[in-house]
Design a protein around this motif. Structure first.
Motif, PDB file in Angstrom:
ATOM      1  N   GLU A   1       0.830  -1.209   0.000  1.00 34.46           N
ATOM      2  CA  GLU A   1       0.000   0.000   0.000  1.00 34.46           C
ATOM      3  C   GLU A   1       0.864   1.258   0.000  1.00 34.46           C
ATOM      4  O   GLU A   1       0.589   2.226  -0.729  1.00 34.46           O
ATOM      5  CB  GLU A   1      -0.913  -0.019   1.229  1.00 34.46           C
ATOM      6  N   ALA A   2       1.932   1.244   0.790  1.00 36.53           N
ATOM      7  CA  ALA A   2       2.823   2.403   0.845  1.00 36.53           C
ATOM      8  C   ALA A   2       3.552   2.595  -0.478  1.00 36.53           C
ATOM      9  O   ALA A   2       3.679   3.729  -0.975  1.00 36.53           O
ATOM     10  CB  ALA A   2       3.827   2.242   1.980  1.00 36.53           C
ATOM     11  N   TRP A   3       4.026   1.512  -1.079  1.00 33.87           N
ATOM     12  CA  TRP A   3       4.713   1.630  -2.369  1.00 33.87           C
ATOM     13  C   TRP A   3       3.764   2.085  -3.466  1.00 33.87           C
ATOM     14  O   TRP A   3       4.161   2.837  -4.371  1.00 33.87           O
ATOM     15  CB  TRP A   3       5.366   0.312  -2.755  1.00 33.87           C
TER      16      TRP A   3
ATOM     17  N   TRP B   1      15.398  10.551   0.225  1.00 36.78           N
ATOM     18  CA  TRP B   1      14.215  11.252   0.743  1.00 36.78           C
ATOM     19  C   TRP B   1      12.959  10.428   0.488  1.00 36.78           C
ATOM     20  O   TRP B   1      12.117  10.272   1.382  1.00 36.78           O
ATOM     21  CB  TRP B   1      14.071  12.625   0.086  1.00 36.78           C
ATOM     22  N   TRP B   2      12.825   9.888  -0.724  1.00 40.97           N
ATOM     23  CA  TRP B   2      11.645   9.102  -1.053  1.00 40.97           C
ATOM     24  C   TRP B   2      11.598   7.809  -0.242  1.00 40.97           C
ATOM     25  O   TRP B   2      10.516   7.342   0.135  1.00 40.97           O
ATOM     26  CB  TRP B   2      11.601   8.800  -2.554  1.00 40.97           C
ATOM     27  N   SER B   3      12.750   7.239   0.053  1.00 42.07           N
ATOM     28  CA  SER B   3      12.793   6.035   0.887  1.00 42.07           C
ATOM     29  C   SER B   3      12.276   6.339   2.284  1.00 42.07           C
ATOM     30  O   SER B   3      11.446   5.597   2.836  1.00 42.07           O
ATOM     31  CB  SER B   3      14.232   5.509   0.958  1.00 42.07           C
ATOM     32  N   ASP B   4      12.747   7.436   2.868  1.00 48.40           N
ATOM     33  CA  ASP B   4      12.276   7.826   4.199  1.00 48.40           C
ATOM     34  C   ASP B   4      10.775   8.119   4.179  1.00 48.40           C
ATOM     35  O   ASP B   4      10.047   7.765   5.122  1.00 48.40           O
ATOM     36  CB  ASP B   4      13.032   9.065   4.687  1.00 48.40           C
TER      37      ASP B   4
ATOM     38  N   SER C   1       7.831   6.204   6.295  1.00 47.29           N
ATOM     39  CA  SER C   1       6.944   6.968   7.167  1.00 47.29           C
ATOM     40  C   SER C   1       5.485   6.632   6.867  1.00 47.29           C
ATOM     41  O   SER C   1       4.669   6.438   7.775  1.00 47.29           O
ATOM     42  CB  SER C   1       7.196   8.470   6.991  1.00 47.29           C
ATOM     43  N   LEU C   2       5.153   6.549   5.566  1.00 54.10           N
ATOM     44  CA  LEU C   2       3.797   6.145   5.167  1.00 54.10           C
ATOM     45  C   LEU C   2       3.479   4.750   5.703  1.00 54.10           C
ATOM     46  O   LEU C   2       2.379   4.503   6.215  1.00 54.10           O
ATOM     47  CB  LEU C   2       3.671   6.152   3.643  1.00 54.10           C
ATOM     48  N   TYR C   3       4.432   3.846   5.548  1.00 51.99           N
ATOM     49  CA  TYR C   3       4.257   2.463   6.003  1.00 51.99           C
ATOM     50  C   TYR C   3       3.964   2.411   7.505  1.00 51.99           C
ATOM     51  O   TYR C   3       3.039   1.726   7.948  1.00 51.99           O
ATOM     52  CB  TYR C   3       5.508   1.664   5.655  1.00 51.99           C
ATOM     53  N   ARG C   4       4.745   3.153   8.307  1.00 52.67           N
ATOM     54  CA  ARG C   4       4.535   3.120   9.763  1.00 52.67           C
ATOM     55  C   ARG C   4       3.167   3.690  10.132  1.00 52.67           C
ATOM     56  O   ARG C   4       2.496   3.180  11.048  1.00 52.67           O
ATOM     57  CB  ARG C   4       5.655   3.882  10.480  1.00 52.67           C
ATOM     58  N   GLU C   5       2.742   4.734   9.436  1.00 48.78           N
ATOM     59  CA  GLU C   5       1.420   5.302   9.699  1.00 48.78           C
ATOM     60  C   GLU C   5       0.325   4.301   9.367  1.00 48.78           C
ATOM     61  O   GLU C   5      -0.679   4.197  10.076  1.00 48.78           O
ATOM     62  CB  GLU C   5       1.232   6.594   8.903  1.00 48.78           C
TER      63      GLU C   5
ATOM     64  N   PRO D   1      14.771   3.721  11.443  1.00 47.07           N
ATOM     65  CA  PRO D   1      13.512   4.157  12.073  1.00 47.07           C
ATOM     66  C   PRO D   1      12.484   3.036  12.187  1.00 47.07           C
ATOM     67  O   PRO D   1      11.725   2.987  13.157  1.00 47.07           O
ATOM     68  CB  PRO D   1      13.027   5.290  11.169  1.00 47.07           C
ATOM     69  N   ASN D   2      12.457   2.130  11.199  1.00 46.21           N
ATOM     70  CA  ASN D   2      11.531   1.004  11.280  1.00 46.21           C
ATOM     71  C   ASN D   2      11.960   0.028  12.371  1.00 46.21           C
ATOM     72  O   ASN D   2      11.126  -0.507  13.106  1.00 46.21           O
ATOM     73  CB  ASN D   2      11.458   0.274   9.945  1.00 46.21           C
TER      74      ASN D   2
END
Length: 218
Positions: free
Chosen positions: A21-23, A66-69, A73-77, A115-116
């Motif tokens: 979903e994040a990708w 930047w896009w990886s981070d 971030s989207l994934y964790r949310e 961060p993950n």
């Protein structure tokens, strides 16, 4: 076998749907809202930098960072929106206890970024079983998951040939096989087990209730 190397995403935590979903959102943002078809084969088990470079080859390394981070971030949310799904795969805590009791060293080797890893330790209480500073993760220095396997074995003071590697990714399993891992356990639904075996898995499980401790004695 002297040690166990464990992947995390899709292995100890069934989170593939969150990653996809994040990708998908990242693809839309990079392509003016256009939708991408099936992303499974290209985004599960590969490094973020490689995935983003395929999606947008014009980006510079710093822009890809930047896009990886942003993706993570989207994934964790997305994970936080579904607390009912934030649990380790069945049998994992019991396996950790058995490995601890039998004094078999085990370690995480994850393609996730720091961060993950911090998020997983906080969410799942991983400090009960793992030393966070020993975890091998994507810090930008590893060529692929196979290099992470080698580093994880090194941190435990053994060779990869003396390790059981547990993975869900076909690509990661094929790398472990190529590098001579002692024993490879593929994890996933029954339907994917034939593919895991073809990639190089010795045995397959659907969750850790099926992990046979006898495999460590062979």
């Amino acid at each position: 076998m002297k040690s166990v190397l464990l992947d995390f995403n899709g292995t100890l935590f069934f989170d593939s749907s969150f990653h996809k979903e994040a990708w998908a959102e990242i693809y839309r943002e990079l392509n003016d809202g256009k939708e991408k078809g099936n992303l499974d084969s290209s985004v599960l088990g590969a490094r973020n930098d490689d995935i983003i470079q395929k999606m947008a080859p014009e980006l510079t390394p710093s822009e890809r960072d930047w896009w990886s981070d942003h993706k993570e971030s989207l994934y964790r949310e997305m994970c936080k929106k579904h607390p009912e799904k934030l649990r380790l795969v069945a049998g994992a805590p019991e396996l950790f206890r058995k490995l601890t009791d039998t004094k078999v060293p085990f370690i995480l080797a994850s393609a996730s970024i720091r961060p993950n890893i911090d998020f997983y330790f906080e969410t799942f209480g991983l400090e009960q079983w793992f030393d966070k500073e020993m975890v091998v993760y994507d810090d930008g220095t590893y060529e692929n998951k196979g290099a992470m396997h080698i580093e994880a074995a090194k941190r435990l003071g053994v060779t990869l040939q003396e390790c059981v590697v547990v993975e869900d990714s076909l690509h990661a399993i094929s790398l472990a096989k190529e590098l001579g891992a002692g024993l490879i356990i593929g994890i996933g639904s029954d339907s994917i087990h034939p593919e895991l075996i073809r990639a190089g898995a010795t045995y397959c499980i659907t969750d850790f209730t099926e992990f046979d401790m006898q495999w460590l004695r062979n």
